[in-house]
Enzyme design. Structure first.
Site, PDB file in Angstrom:
ATOM      1  N   CYS A 132      34.744  49.158  47.354  1.00  0.00           N
ATOM      2  CA  CYS A 132      34.022  48.374  46.344  1.00  0.00           C
ATOM      3  C   CYS A 132      33.880  46.917  46.780  1.00  0.00           C
ATOM      4  O   CYS A 132      34.845  46.155  46.732  1.00  0.00           O
ATOM      5  CB  CYS A 132      34.775  48.463  45.011  1.00  0.00           C
ATOM      6  SG  CYS A 132      34.079  47.396  43.754  1.00  0.00           S
ATOM      7  N   CYS A 135      34.460  44.273  44.026  1.00  0.00           N
ATOM      8  CA  CYS A 135      35.868  44.133  43.631  1.00  0.00           C
ATOM      9  C   CYS A 135      36.642  43.334  44.675  1.00  0.00           C
ATOM     10  O   CYS A 135      37.470  42.499  44.337  1.00  0.00           O
ATOM     11  CB  CYS A 135      36.567  45.487  43.507  1.00  0.00           C
ATOM     12  SG  CYS A 135      35.643  46.738  42.644  1.00  0.00           S
ATOM     13  N   ASP A 136      36.409  43.612  45.962  1.00  0.00           N
ATOM     14  CA  ASP A 136      37.312  43.112  47.002  1.00  0.00           C
ATOM     15  C   ASP A 136      36.692  42.112  47.974  1.00  0.00           C
ATOM     16  O   ASP A 136      37.394  41.585  48.830  1.00  0.00           O
ATOM     17  CB  ASP A 136      37.862  44.308  47.824  1.00  0.00           C
ATOM     18  CG  ASP A 136      38.645  45.272  46.938  1.00  0.00           C
ATOM     19  OD1 ASP A 136      39.247  44.813  45.958  1.00  0.00           O
ATOM     20  OD2 ASP A 136      38.647  46.480  47.233  1.00  0.00           O
TER      21      ASP A 136
END
Ligand code: NAP
Length: 304
Positions: A132, A135-136
């Site tokens: 993701c 997200c990261d």
């Protein structure tokens, strides 16, 4: 209490079903095990959802649909559904700690990112291996990374990651991308993105975190290494249909087979969104599936 409609999954398909069902005055519950919005909620920007010419954040779009469903009276509960049973004219939905009953069920659990299946992948999840970008991505500020895959997700996420990473090598198993032309053109023009064609990941190596990705050229068999801090994987999805595999008909990839009315073959049980066998998996088709499933659930209840 027995709900008219129980929807499993709060991605775009489930939320849209929630809007249509609750607005039709059907008592509606949406069960989600993680966060509302599904894959769309972790998409930085959605550019092809009609009506938003400048694009819209995935989280903003799905939050709005959730709000719309709540406004019409849908209940939301957190729960991990592990079994659905049909008894006479109702369904029993089993979660870990509780169960509830509904006259109809709409399956909208979506799909999850597929793994490459190489040595080091599972071991380094959260320590350099990610599925993701939104997200990261920020963890890789000024660091080199690789992206695996050649579809829309891989290319869109690689473009997004150029905000953070110092360089991105996209590893693709062919010499041509699957992604749509507009995304291809943008990525090929981007100085931070380099392509490693005709190649697959052979192994992910490191001490405490990812340090090296071993790449194999599928045409020559030659092995080489890219030294990076992170590896993002976007090679497609697997439908989350495991707990219904003995209940409904699945195709050989695990997608639920329905008719055009989202009917699974079991009266009162419908499926909508990315877990369904279909030709286009997008937010626009997921919300359409959800709307159809909810209307059909209402018709089914009336006929009973
Ligand atoms: P996808 O279209 O299935 O593409 C998967 C990519 O990964 C392909 O390039 C495929 O290679 C590669 N791949 C598959 N298995 C692999 C393996 N074992 N090892 C190495 N590479 C592998 O998946 P996606 O990009 O996640 O997209 C899923 C759906 O969402 C698609 O319908 C897509 O159009 C849609 N989507 C749309 C947008 C948008 O419209 N903006 C954004 C994101 C996703 P091959 O090309 O050789 O098969």
């Amino acid at each position: 209490m027995i709900y008219d409609v129980a929807i499993i999954g709060a991605g775009p398909a489930g939320l849209s079903a929630g809007v249509y069902a609750s607005r039709a005055k059907l008592s509606t519950v949406i069960i989600e095990k993680m966060f509302p919005g599904g894959q769309a909620a972790i998409t930085d920007k959605i550019e092809n959802y009609p009506g938003f010419a400048e694009g819209i954040g995935g989280e903003e779009l799905t939050d709005n649909i959730k709000y719309q469903a709540e406004k019409f009276g849908a209940d939301f509960i957190n729960g991990d559904v592990d079994k659905i049973e049909k008894l006479d004219n109702k369904f029993i939905i089993h979660m870990q700690e509780e169960k509830l009953e509904a006259k109809t069920v709409i399956l909208a659990m979506g799909a999850e990112p597929r793994q490459i299946g190489v040595k080091g992948e599972t071991e380094f999840v959260g320590r350099g291996v990610s599925y993701c970008a939104t997200c990261d991505g920020a963890f890789y500020t000024d660091k080199p990374i690789v992206m695996v895959g050649g579809g829309d997700t891989a290319i869109e996420e690689a473009m997004y990651l150029t905000r953070f990473a110092s360089s991105i090598h996209v590893i693709h198993r062919r010499d041509e991308l699957r992604a749509t032309k507009i995304l291809q053109e943008r990525a090929l023009k981007n100085d931070k993105i380099k392509f490693i064609w005709d190649s697959v990941v052979e192994q992910i190596k490191g001490e405490d975190a990812v340090e090296e990705v071993v790449v194999k050229n599928v045409k020559t068999g030659e092995l080489s290494s890219v030294f990076v801090d992170g590896i993002f994987v976007a090679i497609g999805y697997t439908p989350k249909t495991d707990f219904v595999k003995n209940l409904v008909k699945l195709d050989n990839q695990g997608y639920i087979i329905t008719d055009d009315h989202m009917k699974t073959g079991i009266p009162g049980l419908f499926a909508a969104g990315d877990l369904r066998q279909k030709s286009l998996r997008q937010v626009v088709t997921a919300v359409s599936d959800g709307a159809i499933a909810a209307v059909e659930a209402g018709r089914y209840i009336e006929e009973q």
